[in-house]
Enzyme design. Structure first.
Site, short mmCIF file in Angstrom:
data_model
loop_
_atom_site.label_atom_id
_atom_site.label_comp_id
_atom_site.label_asym_id
_atom_site.label_seq_id
_atom_site.Cartn_x
_atom_site.Cartn_y
_atom_site.Cartn_z
N ASP A 219 0.83 -1.20 0.00
CA ASP A 219 0.00 0.00 0.00
C ASP A 219 0.87 1.25 0.00
O ASP A 219 1.88 1.32 0.71
CB ASP A 219 -0.87 -0.04 1.26
CG ASP A 219 -1.80 1.14 1.37
OD1 ASP A 219 -2.77 1.17 0.61
OD2 ASP A 219 -1.54 2.02 2.23
N GLU A 261 1.24 -0.66 -5.06
CA GLU A 261 0.27 0.40 -5.31
C GLU A 261 1.05 1.69 -5.43
O GLU A 261 1.42 2.31 -4.44
CB GLU A 261 -0.75 0.53 -4.17
CG GLU A 261 -1.84 1.53 -4.53
CD GLU A 261 -2.35 2.39 -3.36
OE1 GLU A 261 -3.41 3.00 -3.51
OE2 GLU A 261 -1.68 2.49 -2.32
C1 GLC Z 1 -4.15 3.36 -0.25
C2 GLC Z 1 -5.48 2.67 -0.09
C3 GLC Z 1 -6.50 3.62 0.43
C4 GLC Z 1 -6.01 4.20 1.72
C5 GLC Z 1 -4.63 4.81 1.55
C6 GLC Z 1 -4.05 5.16 2.86
O1 GLC Z 1 -4.24 4.34 -1.23
O2 GLC Z 1 -5.89 2.11 -1.30
O3 GLC Z 1 -7.73 3.02 0.61
O4 GLC Z 1 -6.91 5.17 2.17
O5 GLC Z 1 -3.77 3.89 0.95
O6 GLC Z 1 -3.74 4.03 3.58
#
Ligand code: GLC
Ligand code: CA
Length: 820
Positions: A219, A261
């Site tokens: 993440d 991500e």
């Molecule tokens: C990522 C997740 C999102 C979250 C963010 C902070 O972007 O996909 O849902 O709010 O991280 O953790």
């Protein structure tokens, strides 16, 4: 069709072990939230036991990998991305033992499991942060996070949650210092400059990998490290950390994957693959909004443009592509004007806008247009990368804009029309999020139970498409080559892998389109449509013309000659019956032919029919008229058989052709030739059949032999037809029902053998005068030539002035005699 398009079992078995390590390239990922999926203990919150109970549904859907949103202990102020304990399960969702059982049950069904590794930040409730804020500056725990005495450091850094956050620094009264956070102010960023943090993160990884998870979604990975004077994204120090994580994974857990991500431009995201030594997979964020852009603008350019800007990635790496996920549809990776355009198009309702995105689900974004839904999913399943489907989108679930943050796209899965959509038996007020209940998208209207029963539902369609995709590794592993037809409403691309080439063509517009594709280097290949197996015309030297319905798409396997035998065997592709006229018979064929349908057969059916006959030698010339000269009934036949004579007129000349006619009824034993040689359909009350060349039926042969033995005479307007037996006939008469063998139908004459005794030859073109062949045969028979088939008789018409016309010649059958 299925086995035709599938790789043979042996091929699959030959896949090497190294290939297996690349499983994520062939994956289709299904993303879901444990809390919103299924509630097994009816407390209103989805749980691991519930998810485990639904694994069969997921396996049947046709995906092979699950990605679970965070399920760890958390205050859930960011829906679980605010983790307060890494190595446990939120008690609302069950226990660690439940999680283990779930992983085992998933593996037992061939499903792999990806979980979240949220390491950029923790919740401010995490024990580490609690100790940090109370620890002395510079102490071990204080150093787990990023602190500052003022809030001006790292001022080049953007704010991500622009709707809620004013700064990336928040004052902590306990610590009497500011802490750094890229997201919510309750999510302090971990300090990766502290080696203990990295060690702690490895311990978390180990914990879940030991439990059996197959992959970790990293993440918010671009933000791990901060450096003054930068924008604090994608820093080399961050990449160094990822390389170390990957090295650790490869030595201890080969075959497990890291999925990044990184909401970044392709050239920046590419760095997360490193040289194949960082993440195995990364989301392609910029492609996603451009798919929506393409159908909004009715122009393929946004897609082709971004894909051309997408660099090649190392061979052991893979993009993950998606249409929607649990977050807002992010528009960070588009220009400002593009964002305005997308907002106007897809979020005219301002409540749908959140941060730099749109918080809506797939189906509402596409205004419930089934064609757009199918088109977008066809792109998702055929563009390069591993597709990620968001739970609920496979049944076309809606969203709830009245819920805060991104909760509107995280509502309970709709299983049935029962209470709470079958998600939970709890009091509706106790649900973790309210189920959707409006008339368009509510669980009454949209749920798994009813769609599973409906072969035409969205769910059934998604299942079928995933089934098609599974048959072809080119989708997951193949290269990408765009074709650029002039018509920009058409997106066309080739996916190649090993000996397989798949052509995808999509109409991104709301109107029907024609397109000419330059497939010249594919000449000779045969496109086979993948969802149904229909065979399209082969690709030639000219451009390949296709027409597409609004938002239509095709997937074709471009079968090379080497691949032909396989599909020829499987798709015999019989010529469909022509659209015959139906001849309505009240009493007899003869009577029907005198009516209107008879005229239409002369005008419409006979020209086409004659043109196809090998024996019809006047094909080149277009006849002025074609008509039945006469059609007397074969006397004594056991079914109505007409000795029809067709006259073809061209300028002053006329030729006559012999086509005996009868009907073969559908409820009778069929003769292959009878349907091949049909001229029209026929119906007598409820009985239907084909008006066809009587020569193709055994009744005709027996009827002629009988008429001959009975020395029949048949008056016609053109003169008397005589059945003239010779002396030898009696020795060659076939027994009733004796077998008939056809020698030739489409030669200049048509011959058959009855009961191994006699050969009947009918003449197609009728000429006045003594037939040379019958004359010769008669002569030789008279001389008793042993090697000549004896003449048994003739069917001859004598005109009024006595001129003969031969219709048929019957000879004794001599074995091994060739077709004359
Ligand atoms: C990522 C997740 C999102 C979250 C963010 C902070 O972007 O996909 O849902 O709010 O991280 O953790
Ligand atoms: Ca529960």
């Amino acid at each position: 069709m299925d086995d035709l398009l599938s790789r043979s079992a042996s091929q699959a078995a030959a896949a090497t072990a190294a290939d297996d390590l690349l499983w994520y390239k062939d994956a289709v990922i299904y993303q879901l939230h444990v809390k919103s999926y299924f509630d097994a203990n009816n407390d209103g919150i989805g749980d691991f036991a519930g998810l485990t109970a639904k694994l069969d549904y997921i396996a049947e859907l046709g995906v092979n990998t699950l990605w679970l949103l965070p399920f760890y202990p958390s205050p859930r102020l960011d829906d679980g991305y605010d983790i307060s304990e890494y190595r446990a399960v939120h008690p609302d969702y069950g226990t660690l033992a439940d999680a283990k059982r779930f992983i085992a049950a998933a593996h037992a069904r061939g499903l792999r499991v990806i979980t979240e590794l949220v390491i950029n930040h923790t919740s401010d409730q995490h024990g580490w942060f609690q100790r940090a804020r109370h620890g002395k500056p510079g102490s071990v725990y204080r150093d787990f996070y990023v602190w500052s005495d003022d809030d001006n450091r790292y001022s080049g850094t953007r704010i991500i949650f622009v709707d809620t956050e004013r700064s990336n620094w928040t004052w902590d009264p306990e610590a009497k210092a500011y802490f750094w956070h890229r997201f919510y102010s309750h999510q302090p960023d971990l300090n990766f400059d502290n080696p203990r943090v990295f060690k702690a993160v490895l311990a978390v990884m180990r914990f879940w990998l030991d439990l059996g998870v197959d992959g970790l979604r990293l993440d918010a990975v671009p933000y791990l490290v901060e450096r003054e004077g930068t924008h604090n994204e994608n820093l080399p120090e961050t990449h160094e950390i990822l390389r170390q994580m990957r090295g650790y994974l490869d030595t201890k857990y080969p075959g497990r994957v890291l999925l990044a991500e990184a909401n970044q431009w392709p050239e920046d995201t590419k760095d997360y693959f490193g040289t194949g030594d960082e993440c195995h997979m990364a989301f392609h964020f910029p492609l996603m909004p451009r798919m929506y852009m393409a159908i909004a603008r009715e122009d393929r350019f946004p897609i082709t443009d971004i894909m051309r800007q997408t660099p090649d990635i190392p061979s052991n790496c893979q993009w993950a592509i998606f249409l929607r996920n649990h977050d807002e549809l992010t528009l960070e990776m588009v220009t400002d004007s593009e964002r305005d355009y997308l907002w106007e198009t897809y979020a005219a309702d301002r409540r749908a806008r959140l941060n730099l995105g749109i918080r809506r689900r797939l189906t509402p974004l596409l205004e419930r247009d089934r064609r757009r839904f199918e088109l977008m999913n066809s792109l998702l399943l055929s563009m390069p990368g591993t597709p990620v489907l968001y739970y609920g989108d496979e049944i076309g679930m809606g969203d709830n804009l009245h819920l805060g943050d991104r909760d509107g796209v995280r509502t309970p899965m709709q299983w049935s029309p029962d209470r709470n959509g079958g998600f939970s038996r709890a009091d509706p007020a106790a649900l973790v999020l309210p189920a959707i209940m409006d008339s368009l998208y509510g669980f009454d209207a949209i749920n798994v139970e009813s769609q599973a029963r409906d072969p035409h539902s969205i769910l059934s369609w998604v299942r079928r498409m995933l089934g098609v995709r599974r048959q072809h590794r080119a989708f997951g592993r193949g290269g990408l080559r765009f074709i650029y037809p002039k018509n920009r409403k058409i997106l066309a691309y080739l996916r190649d892998y090993e000996d397989e080439t798949i052509l995808c063509v999509a109409n991104v517009s709301r109107t029907p389109q024609a397109v000419e594709l330059d497939l010249s280097n594919m000449e000779g290949r045969v496109p086979i449509e993948l969802t149904a197996g229909s065979v399209f015309p082969p690709i030639g030297q000219l451009t390949y013309l296709l027409t597409l319905a609004p938002y239509g798409f095709y997937w074709f396997l471009l079968a090379s000659e080497a691949q032909w035998p396989a599909w020829e065997v499987h798709t015999p592709a019989p010529e469909p019956l022509p659209e015959y006229e139906t001849l309505v018979i009240r009493d007899s064929i003869a009577h029907a032919l005198t009516g209107a349908v008879g005229g239409r057969i002369e005008r419409d059916a006979l020209p086409v029919y004659l043109a196809k006959r090998r024996w019809f030698s006047e094909k080149g010339e277009s006849a002025d008229t074609i008509s039945f000269a006469c059609a007397p009934a074969l006397p004594g036949a056991d079914r109505e058989t007409l000795l029809a004579e067709v006259e073809v007129r061209h300028r002053a000349a006329a030729s006559h052709w012999f086509i005996p006619l009868t009907i073969t009824w559908e409820d009778e034993p069929t003769f292959a030739m009878a349907s091949q040689l049909a001229l029209a359909r026929a119906r007598k009350a409820r009985r239907v059949g084909l008006l066809t060349d009587a020569f193709a039926t055994p009744h005709f042969a027996h009827g002629v032999m009988r008429a001959l033995s009975e020395r029949r005479e048949l008056p016609t307007p053109q003169g008397v037809i005589r059945f003239l037996p010779e002396d030898g006939l009696a020795d060659h008469l076939p027994t009733a029902g004796a077998e008939v063998k056809w020698l030739s139908v489409e030669q200049s004459n048509s011959s058959l053998i009855v009961g191994d005794a006699a050969m009947l030859k009918i003449l197609r073109r009728l000429n006045e005068g003594i037939h040379p062949e019958s004359e010769m045969t008669r002569y030789l028979t008279g001389k008793s030539f042993a090697h000549t088939a004896p003449l048994l008789g003739e069917v001859v018409r004598a005109s009024e002035d006595g001129k003969p016309t031969t219709f048929a010649i019957i000879q004794g059958f001599v074995r091994n005699q060739d077709d004359a």
